[in-house]
Design an enzyme around this catalytic site. Structure first.
Site, mmCIF file in Angstrom:
data_model
loop_
_atom_site.group_PDB
_atom_site.id
_atom_site.type_symbol
_atom_site.label_atom_id
_atom_site.label_comp_id
_atom_site.label_asym_id
_atom_site.label_seq_id
_atom_site.Cartn_x
_atom_site.Cartn_y
_atom_site.Cartn_z
ATOM 1 N N GLN A 114 -4.710 -4.257 -43.659
ATOM 2 C CA GLN A 114 -3.621 -3.309 -43.895
ATOM 3 C C GLN A 114 -3.429 -2.398 -42.671
ATOM 4 O O GLN A 114 -2.364 -1.828 -42.481
ATOM 5 C CB GLN A 114 -3.927 -2.480 -45.148
ATOM 6 C CG GLN A 114 -2.860 -1.473 -45.509
ATOM 7 C CD GLN A 114 -3.065 -0.926 -46.901
ATOM 8 O OE1 GLN A 114 -2.796 -1.612 -47.892
ATOM 9 N NE2 GLN A 114 -3.584 0.286 -47.005
ATOM 10 N N HIS B 240 0.831 -1.217 0.000
ATOM 11 C CA HIS B 240 0.000 0.000 0.000
ATOM 12 C C HIS B 240 0.865 1.266 0.000
ATOM 13 O O HIS B 240 0.428 2.306 0.463
ATOM 14 C CB HIS B 240 -0.946 0.036 1.211
ATOM 15 C CG HIS B 240 -1.670 -1.250 1.458
ATOM 16 N ND1 HIS B 240 -2.914 -1.523 0.937
ATOM 17 C CD2 HIS B 240 -1.309 -2.367 2.150
ATOM 18 C CE1 HIS B 240 -3.294 -2.730 1.307
ATOM 19 N NE2 HIS B 240 -2.341 -3.274 2.036
ATOM 20 N N GLU C 20 9.363 8.930 -16.501
ATOM 21 C CA GLU C 20 7.948 9.273 -16.691
ATOM 22 C C GLU C 20 7.447 8.801 -18.052
ATOM 23 O O GLU C 20 6.328 8.288 -18.181
ATOM 24 C CB GLU C 20 7.747 10.780 -16.546
ATOM 25 C CG GLU C 20 7.977 11.258 -15.121
ATOM 26 C CD GLU C 20 8.035 12.772 -15.044
ATOM 27 O OE1 GLU C 20 7.081 13.364 -14.533
ATOM 28 O OE2 GLU C 20 9.029 13.368 -15.497
ATOM 29 N N LYS D 52 15.542 21.968 -10.037
ATOM 30 C CA LYS D 52 14.846 20.730 -10.420
ATOM 31 C C LYS D 52 15.739 19.750 -11.171
ATOM 32 O O LYS D 52 16.577 20.136 -11.976
ATOM 33 C CB LYS D 52 13.634 21.053 -11.317
ATOM 34 C CG LYS D 52 12.499 21.769 -10.624
ATOM 35 C CD LYS D 52 11.786 20.937 -9.567
ATOM 36 C CE LYS D 52 10.956 19.828 -10.151
ATOM 37 N NZ LYS D 52 9.780 20.327 -10.871
ATOM 38 N N SER E 187 14.592 22.104 -15.281
ATOM 39 C CA SER E 187 13.371 22.861 -15.512
ATOM 40 C C SER E 187 13.759 24.206 -16.106
ATOM 41 O O SER E 187 14.796 24.769 -15.753
ATOM 42 C CB SER E 187 12.636 23.060 -14.186
ATOM 43 O OG SER E 187 11.810 24.207 -14.265
HETATM 44 N N1 ARG Z 1 -0.757 -3.359 -48.722
HETATM 45 C C1 ARG Z 1 -1.503 -4.533 -48.469
HETATM 46 C C2 ARG Z 1 -1.576 -4.816 -46.962
HETATM 47 O O1 ARG Z 1 -0.890 -4.207 -46.250
HETATM 48 C C3 ARG Z 1 -0.873 -5.683 -49.155
HETATM 49 C C4 ARG Z 1 -1.813 -6.772 -49.458
HETATM 50 C C5 ARG Z 1 -2.742 -6.354 -50.526
HETATM 51 N N2 ARG Z 1 -3.576 -7.432 -50.942
HETATM 52 C C6 ARG Z 1 -4.710 -7.236 -51.609
HETATM 53 N N3 ARG Z 1 -5.422 -8.291 -51.912
HETATM 54 N N4 ARG Z 1 -5.114 -6.037 -51.942
HETATM 55 O O2 ARG Z 1 -2.329 -5.627 -46.478
#
Ligand code: ARG
Length: 464
Positions: free
Chosen positions: A327, A161, A295, A288, A282
């Site tokens: 993606q 604590h 942090e 300081k 600071s």
């Molecule tokens: N830039 C795409 C990704 O990061 C690559 C794969 C794309 N594939 C597709 N079927 N459009 O996922």
């Protein structure tokens, strides 16, 4: 007054607008260029295998390998012009390859898709990140072990604590973080075992009719084996989720150390002094010394936990197999890798550089009647009191010491005997903080000899 049709109103924007916006939302080159080395490694292994299987000629494969090395050098040296119109790293590399070597480049994508290509590149990248994290953790553990060795006998207050609880040794405290880092490292290793399958050759999703050799590319790329299901291979991102969860836990451990360093380096505690290298001044208060690095290390879980939740949310409910949603897997992971790497390096540096104020720790260890449990244990051992009764007697002794404004060891014998007449002068032998830590010899306890034994255990593990 004539009104423009909505088409006319938007015309200026829409004539080229939708295509431009499409390019902007669709492109990943801004961030996936980070995968260029993995993309080139993957393509070289693929081309070499295609030639070995008689799918393309050996000459074409050689031209592809040469060209890919030229592309690698251009990117590494900052001479490569990335094009957003080419969407991603895969198309950028392939298109430049065609400029450099001509026709043979057009055969590289035989029996492959960007779906298995991106799954491979990302997996290789995360595999390298896991290995780097495990190494970084080893360095962190070594730094902690050095501190533990120096301070096996240094006494500090142990807290529950955030209140003084019982005296412990600083070496023991350092070893607690060694245990955490060791678990983080073992999570990296566990994840690496699961990750170690190559998705290359899963093609778009169904595999391919070409007589490819997936074991060959898997081995060439340092994977244990090819993945067994093409659908899973292109849609799996568990390895990235695992990196993020391992990193989230490791960063949480570092944030706890960070918080302790922040507290301990205050003028109120003065337990440690962070080196100049890890402190800032600071702009207004000349006295300081701010623990900014600690942090920021405390704050990093904000980003890393965010990345974990972000990718879990992207993947949740996605139907098999690849969807463009995926993606969105990369930026968060890249950011988490960078945050984790930096945070661990800062932690290791701070532990290496920190100056421990042995006197301040020792003085604080005696505050707050921290050896009260030792008194209770003495009453149990020596007078055969039941522990609950001993606890009660000790509570009255503490109240006495508190009202007299002295520590337990400073109470005269008659004061102790006013609470429990059978107390003898031998009790003073257990009331010092030194005696207290020396007595904690149970396995895993804080006694200096235990700490030295644990250091020996970890040194042997790290060397193995
Ligand atoms: N830039 C795409 C990704 O990061 C690559 C794969 C794309 N594939 C597709 N079927 N459009 O996922």
């Amino acid at each position: 007054m004539s009104q423009k049709t909505s088409n006319e109103m938007w015309g200026g924007r829409f004539a080229s607008g939708p295509a431009a916006i499409m390019e902007e939302i669709n492109a990943s080159i801004g961030f996936d260029k980070r995968l260029y080395a993995e993309d080139i490694d993957g393509s070289k292994a693929h081309a070499e295998m295609l030639a070995a299987q008689g799918i393309i000629s050996a000459d074409d494969a050689a031209a592809i390998a040469d060209g890919l090395e030229q592309v690698r050098a251009e990117i590494a040296e900052g001479r490569f012009e990335f094009s957003r119109a080419l969407e991603d790293i895969h198309m950028n590399v392939e298109s430049r390859l065609a400029e450099l070597i001509g026709d043979p480049a057009k055969r590289l994508h035989t029996a492959r898709s960007r779906n298995d290509q991106v799954a491979l590149d990302f997996r290789l990248h995360v595999k390298r990140a896991f290995a780097a994290l495990a190494d970084g953790l080893t360095g962190f553990m070594q730094a902690l072990l050095e501190r533990a060795e120096e301070h096996a006998d240094t006494i500090m207050p142990g807290f529950t604590h955030l209140q003084s609880a019982q005296p412990v040794t600083f070496g023991h405290h350092c070893l607690a973080y060694v245990e955490m880092a060791a678990r983080d490292r073992s999570r990296c290793r566990d994840a690496l075992v699961r990750l170690d399958e190559s998705p290359l050759g899963a093609a778009a999703l169904a595999g391919t009719g070409f007589p490819i050799d997936r074991h060959r590319t898997a081995a060439a790329l340092g994977f244990r084996e090819p993945s067994r299901n093409s659908l899973d291979a292109v849609s799996d991102r568990d390895f990235a989720l695992e990196y993020l969860s391992v990193a989230a836990i490791a960063a949480t451990h570092l944030s706890r150390l960070a918080e302790e360093l922040v507290i301990w380096s205050t003028p109120q505690f003065r337990f440690v002094r962070l080196s100049d290298a890890f402190s800032t001044g600071s702009s207004i208060m000349p006295q300081k010394r701010n623990p900014d690095a600690a942090e920021l290390m405390r704050a990093k879980p904000g980003r890393i936990n965010g990345a974990l939740i972000s990718l879990l949310t992207v993947m949740k409910g996605l139907p098999l197999t690849y969807s463009k949603d995926m993606q969105e897997d990369k930026e968060q992971v890249f950011d988490a890798i960078d945050s984790m790497t930096l945070s661990l390096a800062a932690a290791t540096g701070m532990v290496r550089d920190v100056t421990v104020n042995v006197e301040a720790m020792r003085a604080a260890a005696g505050n707050g009647f921290s050896t009260a449990t030792d008194l209770a244990d003495w009453l149990v051992r020596t007078l055969n009191l039941p522990f609950r009764e001993a606890h009660h007697v000790t509570g009255r002794v503490v109240a006495l010491a508190e009202s007299a404004g002295v520590g337990l060891e400073d109470l005269p014998l008659d004061a102790l005997q006013s609470v429990e007449p059978r107390i003898t002068p031998a009790v003073y032998g257990v009331l010092s903080v030194e005696a207290s830590v020396r007595s904690r010899t149970s396995f895993g306890g804080t006694a200096p000899d235990n700490v030295r034994a644990q250091i020996g255990y970890w040194r042997a593990r790290l060397e193995a």
